[in-house]
Design an enzyme around this catalytic site. Structure first.
Site, PDB file in Angstrom:
ATOM      1  N   HIS A 183       3.851   6.216   9.497  1.00 47.29           N
ATOM      2  CA  HIS A 183       2.556   6.783   9.865  1.00 47.29           C
ATOM      3  C   HIS A 183       2.422   6.629  11.373  1.00 47.29           C
ATOM      4  O   HIS A 183       2.551   5.509  11.893  1.00 47.29           O
ATOM      5  CB  HIS A 183       1.400   5.991   9.230  1.00 47.29           C
ATOM      6  CG  HIS A 183       1.359   6.012   7.733  1.00 47.29           C
ATOM      7  ND1 HIS A 183       0.470   6.807   7.033  1.00 47.29           N
ATOM      8  CD2 HIS A 183       2.064   5.333   6.803  1.00 47.29           C
ATOM      9  CE1 HIS A 183       0.626   6.601   5.724  1.00 47.29           C
ATOM     10  NE2 HIS A 183       1.593   5.709   5.561  1.00 47.29           N
ATOM     11  N   HIS A 197       8.706   6.926   5.062  1.00 47.31           N
ATOM     12  CA  HIS A 197       7.888   7.594   6.078  1.00 47.31           C
ATOM     13  C   HIS A 197       7.277   6.583   7.033  1.00 47.31           C
ATOM     14  O   HIS A 197       6.978   5.456   6.657  1.00 47.31           O
ATOM     15  CB  HIS A 197       6.775   8.437   5.445  1.00 47.31           C
ATOM     16  CG  HIS A 197       5.877   7.697   4.497  1.00 47.31           C
ATOM     17  ND1 HIS A 197       6.233   7.427   3.191  1.00 47.31           N
ATOM     18  CD2 HIS A 197       4.637   7.182   4.654  1.00 47.31           C
ATOM     19  CE1 HIS A 197       5.259   6.781   2.588  1.00 47.31           C
ATOM     20  NE2 HIS A 197       4.258   6.606   3.458  1.00 47.31           N
ATOM     21  N   GLY A 241       0.794  -1.230   0.000  1.00 42.82           N
ATOM     22  CA  GLY A 241       0.000   0.000   0.000  1.00 42.82           C
ATOM     23  C   GLY A 241       0.823   1.275   0.000  1.00 42.82           C
ATOM     24  O   GLY A 241       0.270   2.359   0.196  1.00 42.82           O
TER      25      GLY A 241
HETATM   26  P1  DGP Z   1       1.682   5.486   1.914  1.00 40.76           P
HETATM   27  O1  DGP Z   1       0.415   5.006   1.266  1.00 40.76           O
HETATM   28  O2  DGP Z   1       2.151   4.632   3.078  1.00 40.76           O
HETATM   29  O3  DGP Z   1       2.758   5.750   0.891  1.00 40.76           O
HETATM   30  O4  DGP Z   1       1.287   6.889   2.585  1.00 40.76           O
HETATM   31  C1  DGP Z   1       1.358   8.114   1.945  1.00 40.76           C
HETATM   32  C2  DGP Z   1       0.495   9.063   2.707  1.00 40.76           C
HETATM   33  O5  DGP Z   1       0.858  10.383   2.331  1.00 40.76           O
HETATM   34  C3  DGP Z   1      -1.004   8.939   2.440  1.00 40.76           C
HETATM   35  O6  DGP Z   1      -1.673   8.615   3.660  1.00 40.76           O
HETATM   36  C4  DGP Z   1      -1.429  10.328   1.958  1.00 40.76           C
HETATM   37  C5  DGP Z   1      -0.276  11.210   2.338  1.00 40.76           C
HETATM   38  N1  DGP Z   1       0.032  12.273   1.418  1.00 40.76           N
HETATM   39  C6  DGP Z   1       0.284  12.169   0.095  1.00 40.76           C
HETATM   40  N2  DGP Z   1       0.587  13.357  -0.440  1.00 40.76           N
HETATM   41  C7  DGP Z   1       0.555  14.244   0.596  1.00 40.76           C
HETATM   42  C8  DGP Z   1       0.790  15.646   0.677  1.00 40.76           C
HETATM   43  O7  DGP Z   1       1.091  16.336  -0.303  1.00 40.76           O
HETATM   44  N3  DGP Z   1       0.654  16.218   1.900  1.00 40.76           N
HETATM   45  C9  DGP Z   1       0.319  15.489   3.012  1.00 40.76           C
HETATM   46  N4  DGP Z   1       0.229  16.148   4.162  1.00 40.76           N
HETATM   47  N5  DGP Z   1       0.092  14.162   2.975  1.00 40.76           N
HETATM   48  C10 DGP Z   1       0.213  13.560   1.771  1.00 40.76           C
END
Ligand code: DGP
Length: 110
Positions: A98, A96, A89
């Protein structure tokens, strides 16, 4: 430049909840829980496995930042999720964690 590199460089203005020389944290824009914070290295690595292979100090700081944030937000329990690879996912190819909290979490995860 990837979206998290644009956030880290200031190109996309973002409020940081944790900031150090190597690590940043900011709110996820698609929150999956009342608290949903992304914790990233400033430097670009495709995922946390690649980061951990070369920089254990920054990898450890990601977890330390999660602990500090959870404590400062008064979370009595929380979940750290690391999606690695498309099949798990991962949608943003910049390492990163979460940090999720503020509601109960089921096990096993989906
Ligand atoms: P993953 O699916 O583990 O790669 O999580 C990526 C997360 O990043 C997803 O929950 C949405 C978040 N996300 C994507 N683009 C941005 C952004 O431009 N700003 C912020 N604050 N979150 C973002």
């Amino acid at each position: 430049m990837c979206i998290f590199c644009q956030i880290a460089s200031g190109e996309i203005p973002t409020e940081f909840l944790y900031e150090s020389a190597k690590v940043l944290a900011f709110k996820d824009f698609l929150p999956q829980a009342p608290v949903h914070i992304l914790i990233i290295p400033r430097a670009h690595f495709e995922n946390t496995a690649e980061l951990a292979a070369v920089d254990s100090e920054t990898t450890g700081e990601l977890f330390g930042a999660a602990r500090e944030l959870a404590t400062s937000l008064g979370l009595d329990g929380y979940r750290i999720t690391i999606n690695t690879g498309a099949s798990a996912g991962q949608s943003v190819l910049h390492a990163h964690l979460h940090l999720l909290g503020g509601r109960p979490f089921a096990w096993p995860p989906g």
